[in-house]
Write a protein that holds these residues in place. Structure first.
Motif, PDB file in Angstrom:
ATOM      1  N   TYR A  60       9.823  -9.046   8.079  1.00 13.23           N
ATOM      2  CA  TYR A  60       9.516  -7.659   7.713  1.00 13.23           C
ATOM      3  C   TYR A  60       9.489  -7.489   6.192  1.00 13.23           C
ATOM      4  O   TYR A  60       8.646  -6.760   5.656  1.00 13.23           O
ATOM      5  CB  TYR A  60      10.559  -6.708   8.324  1.00 13.23           C
ATOM      6  CG  TYR A  60      10.225  -6.206   9.707  1.00 13.23           C
ATOM      7  CD1 TYR A  60       9.651  -7.056  10.662  1.00 13.23           C
ATOM      8  CD2 TYR A  60      10.487  -4.894  10.078  1.00 13.23           C
ATOM      9  CE1 TYR A  60       9.365  -6.599  11.935  1.00 13.23           C
ATOM     10  CE2 TYR A  60      10.195  -4.422  11.354  1.00 13.23           C
ATOM     11  CZ  TYR A  60       9.643  -5.279  12.277  1.00 13.23           C
ATOM     12  OH  TYR A  60       9.353  -4.818  13.536  1.00 13.23           O
ATOM     13  N   ALA A  61      10.424  -8.145   5.494  1.00 17.01           N
ATOM     14  CA  ALA A  61      10.436  -8.050   4.033  1.00 17.01           C
ATOM     15  C   ALA A  61       9.163  -8.647   3.438  1.00 17.01           C
ATOM     16  O   ALA A  61       8.540  -8.058   2.538  1.00 17.01           O
ATOM     17  CB  ALA A  61      11.671  -8.761   3.480  1.00 17.01           C
ATOM     18  N   ALA A  64       6.274  -6.281   4.130  1.00 17.11           N
ATOM     19  CA  ALA A  64       6.271  -5.142   3.216  1.00 17.11           C
ATOM     20  C   ALA A  64       5.809  -5.572   1.828  1.00 17.11           C
ATOM     21  O   ALA A  64       5.146  -4.798   1.108  1.00 17.11           O
ATOM     22  CB  ALA A  64       7.665  -4.527   3.150  1.00 17.11           C
ATOM     23  N   ARG A 172      11.475  -5.925   0.130  1.00 21.14           N
ATOM     24  CA  ARG A 172      12.749  -5.251   0.409  1.00 21.14           C
ATOM     25  C   ARG A 172      12.843  -3.931  -0.372  1.00 21.14           C
ATOM     26  O   ARG A 172      13.354  -2.930   0.149  1.00 21.14           O
ATOM     27  CB  ARG A 172      13.923  -6.171   0.066  1.00 21.14           C
ATOM     28  CG  ARG A 172      14.014  -7.372   0.993  1.00 21.14           C
ATOM     29  CD  ARG A 172      15.317  -8.132   0.845  1.00 21.14           C
ATOM     30  NE  ARG A 172      15.291  -9.346   1.665  1.00 21.14           N
ATOM     31  CZ  ARG A 172      15.459  -9.390   2.976  1.00 21.14           C
ATOM     32  NH1 ARG A 172      15.690  -8.258   3.637  1.00 21.14           N
ATOM     33  NH2 ARG A 172      15.408 -10.523   3.638  1.00 21.14           N
ATOM     34  N   ARG A 174      10.332  -2.117  -1.229  1.00 26.80           N
ATOM     35  CA  ARG A 174       9.405  -1.181  -0.572  1.00 26.80           C
ATOM     36  C   ARG A 174      10.025  -0.608   0.705  1.00 26.80           C
ATOM     37  O   ARG A 174       9.867   0.577   1.021  1.00 26.80           O
ATOM     38  CB  ARG A 174       8.085  -1.906  -0.258  1.00 26.80           C
ATOM     39  CG  ARG A 174       6.986  -1.033   0.335  1.00 26.80           C
ATOM     40  CD  ARG A 174       6.452  -0.026  -0.683  1.00 26.80           C
ATOM     41  NE  ARG A 174       5.404   0.798  -0.103  1.00 26.80           N
ATOM     42  CZ  ARG A 174       4.086   0.587  -0.269  1.00 26.80           C
ATOM     43  NH1 ARG A 174       3.666  -0.422  -1.032  1.00 26.80           N
ATOM     44  NH2 ARG A 174       3.206   1.380   0.282  1.00 26.80           N
ATOM     45  N   LEU A 175      10.745  -1.466   1.458  1.00 26.45           N
ATOM     46  CA  LEU A 175      11.364  -1.012   2.709  1.00 26.45           C
ATOM     47  C   LEU A 175      12.507  -0.022   2.460  1.00 26.45           C
ATOM     48  O   LEU A 175      12.799   0.819   3.317  1.00 26.45           O
ATOM     49  CB  LEU A 175      11.886  -2.207   3.507  1.00 26.45           C
ATOM     50  CG  LEU A 175      10.814  -3.053   4.227  1.00 26.45           C
ATOM     51  CD1 LEU A 175      11.441  -4.290   4.833  1.00 26.45           C
ATOM     52  CD2 LEU A 175      10.088  -2.238   5.288  1.00 26.45           C
ATOM     53  N   GLU A 178      10.502   3.042   2.309  1.00 26.81           N
ATOM     54  CA  GLU A 178       9.796   3.343   3.566  1.00 26.81           C
ATOM     55  C   GLU A 178      10.315   2.428   4.674  1.00 26.81           C
ATOM     56  O   GLU A 178       9.659   1.466   5.053  1.00 26.81           O
ATOM     57  CB  GLU A 178       8.291   3.144   3.400  1.00 26.81           C
ATOM     58  CG  GLU A 178       7.635   3.973   2.300  1.00 26.81           C
ATOM     59  CD  GLU A 178       6.165   3.628   2.152  1.00 26.81           C
ATOM     60  OE1 GLU A 178       5.381   3.950   3.076  1.00 26.81           O
ATOM     61  OE2 GLU A 178       5.806   3.016   1.131  1.00 26.81           O
ATOM     62  N   PRO A 179      11.488   2.710   5.213  1.00 23.01           N
ATOM     63  CA  PRO A 179      12.092   1.800   6.199  1.00 23.01           C
ATOM     64  C   PRO A 179      11.284   1.620   7.471  1.00 23.01           C
ATOM     65  O   PRO A 179      11.436   0.613   8.172  1.00 23.01           O
ATOM     66  CB  PRO A 179      13.457   2.445   6.487  1.00 23.01           C
ATOM     67  CG  PRO A 179      13.338   3.848   6.019  1.00 23.01           C
ATOM     68  CD  PRO A 179      12.374   3.839   4.884  1.00 23.01           C
TER      69      PRO A 179
END
Length: 614
Positions: A60-61, A64, A172, A174-175, A178-179
């Protein structure tokens, strides 16, 4: 008696209820198996692991990070790397972000790398090291509208080249803002979204980009799951190039089924790793099995004496037991007692070389020699041969690991949902959810391969037996006719020779329009060194060894044995032993190790002509 393919039991609901995309499939697996091991990978001299939750955290990191670079849905991200954990994480990131992976072999030459990047319209390239980055920068004017290069093992330049760690850090950050970013991207994916463009190696001309949607991969995973040959308690060892469709499909299966995968693409570490990892199954190309067979049998033969006699006896008994199992008969009585002893003294030790827990191997990408397959089966190591193409998302046919559900020399039964038809000229036609939607920017080529009824014309010649098993004869374009009007299938002969001669590396059959069949032969550099040492040639170069009269006599013996298995017009009358092996670097083989037949025969035309008095 083997069951007919139509009588096979499988879970259709698994196929019907499959996930909409690979991103959904991955997210679902993480939810089901968060704390379980997903991937093992080498970390120095040890093996480390990631759980499914940890894998998702990193994927996910990275996803993103790709968004932060400006990657939009269905835009392409190219991966130019060997098989390693970072390739896996990168591909999962691309799937989750809704982009499409373009695969590039690390052995691909700079010109072809630039062509693939530009033709695919890749916006980011994730490169393994500085050598791969250098290829890209040497052709930077040809790369199109590239946003960035990300290097796994190397240094960034603070501008266009980022490190893998920097991409992950950007993601990370960015998350934090915006999780839900990546979950929203996954939510927007549909089965028809483009997931992958894999460029066929191309034995002639430029490689073609095969477009595969998410539905092709989720179908592959669900159909293999439906036939129940693998379970969550399996452990995969994955070394195959993930740039190849075979490796890629083996990366999708654990998302569906949930088993862990040990990842390490270093071919020279396979045997060592198997002893440590102790997998239950592994996919491989036939050359790996041929080399293992050749190394073990030649080593025992060179030792001779009582050990060689015991080895031969044990494999003879193992072969009888394997035949009984294949016929669904009990291995009892005298044979049972002999097999118990043979297994204890010899066969179990062969299995231990492969980790001791292998339930089966899967062989694909080229024809597997039946004699090699039977030798492994005699040791209790079943090799299930399968068949598919880049254009069919790898697996279309596969043998099953159940007595009566596999046949050596065949590629098994079709996966549920895949249809097969044999055309009037013997060409294999396939139709189903795994078939490509077409070639990238090549509409004319797409229409030539995919007819109006969506049958894909494979270019392979084959036949179906009464029990539904498919046998591949050869590539349609490789069949040739001698001047006497007889057809010859070169690939079948070449595969046969590799099962007969344990020192063989390559056999290239020639005879198109000629009055007899000839061959170019190369010998395996590792195997021939051991042979040479037992004949007083220690210290001699490869060229000196293979050019010796002793090597010529040895090869002639194996060619004579080959000819006893062939029709008169197929027999190899003359041959040349090359003083070097064929290679990717010299353009003789594709990056996936397939023979470029026309290139090789053209390169050595003058030498071949001398065999015919030219």
């Amino acid at each position: 008696m083997a069951r007919a393919a139509r009588d096979e039991q499988f879970d259709q609901a698994v196929i019907d209820d499959r996930a909409p995309s690979v991103g959904h499939l991955f997210r679902d697996r993480v939810a089901k198996s968060a704390g379980e091991v997903a991937f093992q990978y080498p970390d120095g001299d040890q093996w480390a692991s990631l759980t499914w939750a940890q894998t998702a955290d990193r994927a996910y990191a990275l996803a993103a990070g790709l968004v932060d670079l400006g990657v939009e849905p269905e835009e392409r991200v190219a991966l130019a790397s060997s098989t390693r954990l970072e390739w896996v994480l990168s591909d999962l990131a691309v799937m989750c972000v809704g982009a499409a992976t373009t695969t590039i072999y690390p052995t691909t030459l700079a010109g072809d790398v630039a062509y693939i990047v530009a033709d695919s319209g890749s916006r980011v390239v994730i490169a393994e090291d500085d050598a791969q980055v250098a290829k890209l920068l040497s052709r930077k004017e040809e790369l199109g509208d590239l946003l960035a290069i990300v290097v796994i093992d190397g240094e960034g330049d603070g501008d266009r080249v980022l490190t893998f760690a920097e991409l992950e850090e950007r993601g990370r950050a960015r998350l934090e803002q915006e999780p839900e970013l990546i979950d929203q991207r996954i939510d927007g994916l549909t089965p028809d979204h483009l997931a992958t463009i894999i460029y066929t190696s191309g034995t002639t001309g430029r490689p073609k980009g095969v477009r595969l949607p998410h539905s092709a991969w989720t179908y592959e995973a669900a159909s293999v799951d439906a036939i129940k040959i693998l379970g969550s308690d399996d452990l995969q060892y994955l070394w195959l190039p993930l740039a190849h469709v075979f490796g890629k499909v083996l990366l999708v299966l654990p998302l569906q089924i949930g088993f862990p995968t040990a990842v390490d693409g270093r071919v020279d570490k396979i045997v060592d790793n198997l002893a440590v990892v102790k997998p239950t199954f592994m996919g491989a190309a036939p050359r790996i099995f041929e080399k293992a067979y050749g190394k073990i049998t030649t080593m025992i033969a060179e030792e001779g004496g009582v050990k060689a006699k015991l080895f031969d006896w044990a494999f003879g008994v193992g072969g009888q037991a394997a035949d009984a199992r294949a016929a669904e008969k009990p291995v009892g009585g005298l044979l049972g007692l002999q097999h118990t002893l043979a297994d204890k003294l010899v066969l179990s030790k062969i299995r231990e070389r492969f980790g001791g827990r292998i339930r089966f191997f899967i062989s694909g990408s080229a024809a597997l020699n039946q004699d090699v397959a039977r030798w492994f089966d005699s040791a209790g190591l079943l090799i299930l041969e399968g068949y598919g193409l880049t254009e069919t998302s790898a697996a279309s046919f596969v043998n099953r690991p159940v007595e009566g559900s596999y046949q050596f020399g065949s590629v098994g039964w079709p996966l549920p949902g895949t249809e097969v038809r044999i055309a009037d000229d013997g060409e294999i036609l396939l139709r189903g959810p795994g078939v490509t939607t077409g070639y990238h920017k090549l509409d004319d080529v797409t229409r030539e391969s995919l007819d109006e009824d969506n049958w894909f014309h494979t270019g392979d010649i084959g036949e179906l037996d009464d029990n539904g098993f498919l046998r591949i004869t050869d590539r349609k374009k490789d069949l040739f006719k001698t001047s006497g009007g007889k057809y010859v299938a070169p690939s079948a002969i070449e595969s046969m020779f590799k099962g007969i001669c344990p020192y063989a590396s390559q056999l290239v059959i020639e005879g198109d329009g000629r009055n007899f069949v000839s061959a170019l032969i190369t010998l395996d550099p590792d195997a021939i060194q051991g042979w040479a040492e037992h004949r007083g040639m220690t210290g001699r170069s490869y060229a000196e060894i293979v050019g010796s009269p002793e090597a010529r006599e040895m090869v002639q013996g194996y060619v004579d044995e080959l000819n006893t298995k062939l029709n008169r017009w197929e027999q190899v009358k003359q041959f040349i032993i090359l003083d070097h092996d064929l290679s990717i670097e010299e353009g003789d083989l594709t990056p996936s190790m397939k023979l470029k037949r026309r290139v090789v025969t053209a390169k050595y035309k003058d030498q071949l002509d001398t065999l015919y008095g030219g």
